[in-house]
Design a protein around this motif. Structure first.
Motif, PDB file in Angstrom:
ATOM      1  N   ASP A 157      41.228  76.968 -87.890  1.00  0.00           N
ATOM      2  CA  ASP A 157      41.985  77.288 -86.697  1.00  0.00           C
ATOM      3  C   ASP A 157      42.518  75.974 -86.144  1.00  0.00           C
ATOM      4  OD1 ASP A 157      42.842  78.086 -84.204  1.00  0.00           O
ATOM      5  OD2 ASP A 157      41.328  79.651 -84.082  1.00  0.00           O
ATOM      6  N   ASP A 165      39.121  77.892 -74.992  1.00  0.00           N
ATOM      7  CA  ASP A 165      39.771  79.140 -74.601  1.00  0.00           C
ATOM      8  C   ASP A 165      40.788  79.541 -75.662  1.00  0.00           C
ATOM      9  OD1 ASP A 165      41.321  81.110 -73.341  1.00  0.00           O
ATOM     10  OD2 ASP A 165      41.039  80.215 -71.358  1.00  0.00           O
ATOM     11  N   PRO A 166      40.658  80.738 -76.232  1.00  0.00           N
ATOM     12  CA  PRO A 166      41.606  81.138 -77.275  1.00  0.00           C
ATOM     13  C   PRO A 166      42.988  81.487 -76.744  1.00  0.00           C
ATOM     14  CG  PRO A 166      40.110  82.929 -76.798  1.00  0.00           C
ATOM     15  CD  PRO A 166      39.641  81.762 -75.980  1.00  0.00           C
ATOM     16  N   ARG A 167      43.184  81.350 -75.444  1.00  0.00           N
ATOM     17  CA  ARG A 167      44.472  81.742 -74.848  1.00  0.00           C
ATOM     18  C   ARG A 167      44.804  83.174 -75.252  1.00  0.00           C
ATOM     19  NH1 ARG A 167      45.223  77.980 -70.878  1.00  0.00           N
ATOM     20  NH2 ARG A 167      44.309  76.074 -71.660  1.00  0.00           N
ATOM     21  N   HIS A 218      40.219  80.947 -68.180  1.00  0.00           N
ATOM     22  CA  HIS A 218      41.409  81.456 -67.509  1.00  0.00           C
ATOM     23  C   HIS A 218      41.245  81.568 -66.000  1.00  0.00           C
ATOM     24  CE1 HIS A 218      45.117  84.307 -67.988  1.00  0.00           C
ATOM     25  NE2 HIS A 218      45.442  83.093 -67.581  1.00  0.00           N
ATOM     26  N   LYS A 227      44.497  75.179 -83.647  1.00  0.00           N
ATOM     27  CA  LYS A 227      44.549  74.953 -82.208  1.00  0.00           C
ATOM     28  C   LYS A 227      43.168  74.649 -81.642  1.00  0.00           C
ATOM     29  CE  LYS A 227      46.151  78.357 -79.583  1.00  0.00           C
ATOM     30  NZ  LYS A 227      47.097  79.337 -79.068  1.00  0.00           N
ATOM     31  N   PHE A 228      42.148  75.236 -82.239  1.00  0.00           N
ATOM     32  CA  PHE A 228      40.812  75.110 -81.647  1.00  0.00           C
ATOM     33  C   PHE A 228      39.867  74.270 -82.487  1.00  0.00           C
ATOM     34  CE2 PHE A 228      42.629  79.210 -80.387  1.00  0.00           C
ATOM     35  CZ  PHE A 228      42.960  78.825 -79.103  1.00  0.00           C
TER      36      PHE A 228
END
Lengths: 241, 421
Positions: free
Chosen positions: A77, B119-121, B103, A79-80
């Motif tokens: 992943d 946070d996975p958004r 959030h 982004k994370f």
């Protein structure tokens, strides 16, 4: 009626990557890398993420080992900053059913360092799922079964073998939990076009408990190049043998 | 001194209380949440304090209603000086960790908690896997002497938010005719009653054909039903993640000394009142799961239909189990006594707010909905009309009750220390 590959965000990604071409042998040892995109739900147009960059990558290497099929899977992943690696020994059958596997999870979070990583051993013994030697709370005796990433390998070989039968099975989701009442159907062919080219693809669709309908697009050489499930688009980036 | 328990708070996003197997829904499979409920108590009358993401979350973590904590709508900032649950626990002998969706604008989660997974958004599928796996790893690896509080913020079934946009292109046709187990439309799909303008305009916006918008009015019946079907699949997805976390807890050293609390920030319209998404006060958006489990301590196999619960109860409940006093002016109450089978004096009503000036007062029998500046009030008899289809506010028999509930709402809010906007 529009086909799932015609979702606006999927078409955008298809035009960016182009369509595959050339020979491919799904039975030969090789590695395929896919980029994973998510539709941005905060834009009216339903385009990919604001940056138009992939959110994750998936690398699947496959080879035959004796009577078995071996898969190496790495899902990162981007982004994370977390990665799941799976090393799986599978049946060489229609669904590439995993028999034993090792799952390793890591995460780049500074606060989680040394706290969140783990390794888990999974196996199917006497048709029962065992994780680190224990059955999960929701267990059952499995019928035909497979795991989600194994379907990436399976559909390529089904297409190459012209297998258009309906397959019903149990799913080992994320190599961790059992999902019942799954089926994979052959939905016929679809003419996929981008700004530059076109291919005719076999379309397999997966339905079942906890599954958002997922369509697999396989080209005439047996190469899986696109997987679409509503807002998720997985697209072939490159292959290596 | 008795050893203080660990506390595991699991939250989902956009999960209506109706969509739980153990509360009677047969179209969705929720074995993990049902298992947790069977080993504890499930509150059937649990309401979000403000049914949209940021405000609901701010209410959990401050114990205050949104007019006080400042997060009155998505994007509004939390009052800087107001303590949050992570800060409070870290200051009082707990190690507070957070994995997943936070959030809450104006409050950096990493300053309040040890933040072990981001946070996975808006990417629930991959984000929830990471949040879950981080929680599993944590339960295997945690070695500190102090008890922990671990909050796992899961995101699904929030992915349903993509459905309307994705299906704009299908011209209202059901794209997967192979699916033969679509649930029926709810009995309140078509309604004809007085509604506040905010609710009407929200529905009309989604129904209208506005080019790039959905044009839901054009959908064939099967596509509406496919929306509901898809919503249930996303719930099954997150139920699986919850099962993995519970399995990990039960295989860990913390199996016997951990309180588990599970709730959701808000629900989803899923075509009840022909609505999708959230930010309104009908039950499908406002009523959420609330389950507590600690075998040997909390009563088991209880479905509580009696006590009205609010998202603001999370903070005082956690403090009660942690053996610490909450900050002053909590608006919620600890659920501990009820969960442990006692019969404390309890609130007569629960209050919620909604974006656009909406307010709800729910008693054990009735619900009042008002919107600031809107002359249309709504009153429902929740026992005779649980689908909220008959607005009684203007009937002569109900005027006195409507006035009484309005007065209760005004009196309740008069205690608020309003945030500066």
């Amino acid at each position: 009626m529009a086909e799932p590959w015609e979702y606006i965000h999927t078409k955008t990604v298809l035009n960016k990557y182009g369509l595959p071409a050339g020979a491919f042998d799904p039975e030969a040892p090789g590695e395929q890398t896919y980029d994973i995109y998510w539709m941005n739900i905060r834009t009216k147009q339903g385009t990919p993420s604001r940056s138009h960059e992939p959110e994750a990558t998936l690398r699947i290497s496959a080879k035959n080992e004796g009577e078995d099929r071996h898969l190496g899977i790495i899902c990162s992943d981007l982004k994370f900053d977390n990665t799941t690696e799976i090393d799986a020994q599978c049946e060489n059958n229609a669904l590439t059913s995993p028999k034993t596997w090792t799952l390793k999870y890591s995460n780049g979070s500074q606060a989680g360092k040394g706290l969140v990583e783990y390794t888990q051993k999974g196996e199917i013994r006497n048709s029962r799922l065992l994780m680190d030697g224990k059955e999960p709370a929701h267990s059952k005796t499995l019928g035909p079964y497979t795991a989600d990433w194994c379907l990436f390998d399976a559909v390529q070989r089904l297409s190459a073998r012209k297998d258009t039968t309906k397959h019903t099975f149990d799913l080992i989701e994320e190599f961790s939990m059992i999902r019942e009442n799954q089926y994979l159907i052959y939905r016929g062919t679809s003419e996929i076009t981008t700004d530059q080219s076109a291919v005719t693809a076999d379309v397999y669709c997966h339905y079942g408990e906890s599954v958002i309908p997922t369509c697999y697009y396989v080209d005439a050489n047996g190469r899986l190049f696109l997987v679409v499930s509503t807002r998720r688009t997985v697209i072939l980036k490159r292959e290596a043998s | 001194m008795e050893q203080r328990p660990n506390i595991l708070l699991i939250t989902t996003d956009q999960h209506s209380a109706e969509a739980l197997g153990h509360l009677g829904c047969n179209d969705v499979k929720t074995p993990s949440m049902d298992r947790l409920a069977a080993r504890g108590i499930s509150f059937a009358k649990s309401y979000s304090a403000n049914p949209v993401c940021c405000p609901a979350r701010a209410s959990w973590f401050t114990g205050r209603h949104t007019p006080e904590n400042g997060v009155v709508t998505n994007g509004a900032n939390m009052v800087p000086s107001m303590p949050d649950l992570g800060q409070w626990l870290n200051k009082n002998g707990y190690n507070a960790y957070y994995s997943g969706k936070w959030h809450i604008p104006g409050r950096d989660v990493a300053q309040s908690f040890h933040y072990i997974c981001r946070d996975p958004r808006n990417t629930a599928e991959t984000g929830d896997i990471a949040s879950t796996r981080s929680a599993i790893g944590f339960l295997q690896n945690y070695k500190e002497k102090d008890p922990f509080f671990l909050s796992v913020g899961l995101l699904n079934p929030h992915d349903i938010c993509s459905f309307v946009l994705t299906h704009t292109m299908h011209d209202g046709e059901m794209p997967f005719p192979e699916i033969d187990d679509l649930p029926p439309l709810p009995p309140n799909f078509e309604i004809d009653m007085a509604e506040p303008e905010k609710i009407r305009s929200s529905r009309n916006q989604k129904m209208a054909d506005r080019g790039e918008e959905s044009g839901m009015e054009k959908w064939e019946e099967k596509l509406y039903r496919y929306y509901i079907w898809t919503y249930y699949r996303y719930i099954e997805k997150v139920d699986g993640q919850i099962g993995l976390i519970i399995d990990a807890l039960e295989n860990s050293a913390f199996k016997d000394n951990t309180v588990v609390i599970l709730t959701s920030d808000h629900g989803d319209g899923h075509l009840r009142h022909k609505m999708v998404f959230k930010s309104f006060l009908y039950d499908e958006a406002a009523r959420v799961p609330f389950i507590m489990s600690w075998p040997g301590h909390i009563s088991e196999q209880v479905i509580d239909q009696e006590h009205l619960v609010s998202g603001v109860d999370v903070f005082p409940t956690v403090c009660d189990y942690a053996g610490i006093s909450p900050p002053p002016r909590m608006r919620g109450y600890s659920l501990r006594a009820i969960a442990e089978g006692k019969n404390p004096d309890w609130r007569d009503f629960v209050v919620a707010h909604a974006t656009g000036g909406g307010k709800m007062l729910r008693t054990n029998t009735h619900k009042l909905i008002t919107y600031e500046g809107d002359p249309v009030l709504q009153l429902f008899d929740m026992e005779a009309d649980p689908w909220e289809t008959r607005n009684l506010a203007e009937s002569s028999n109900s005027r006195a009750l409507t006035s009484e509930m309005q007065a209760s709402l005004t009196a309740f809010e008069s205690e608020f220390e309003l945030a500066e906007v």
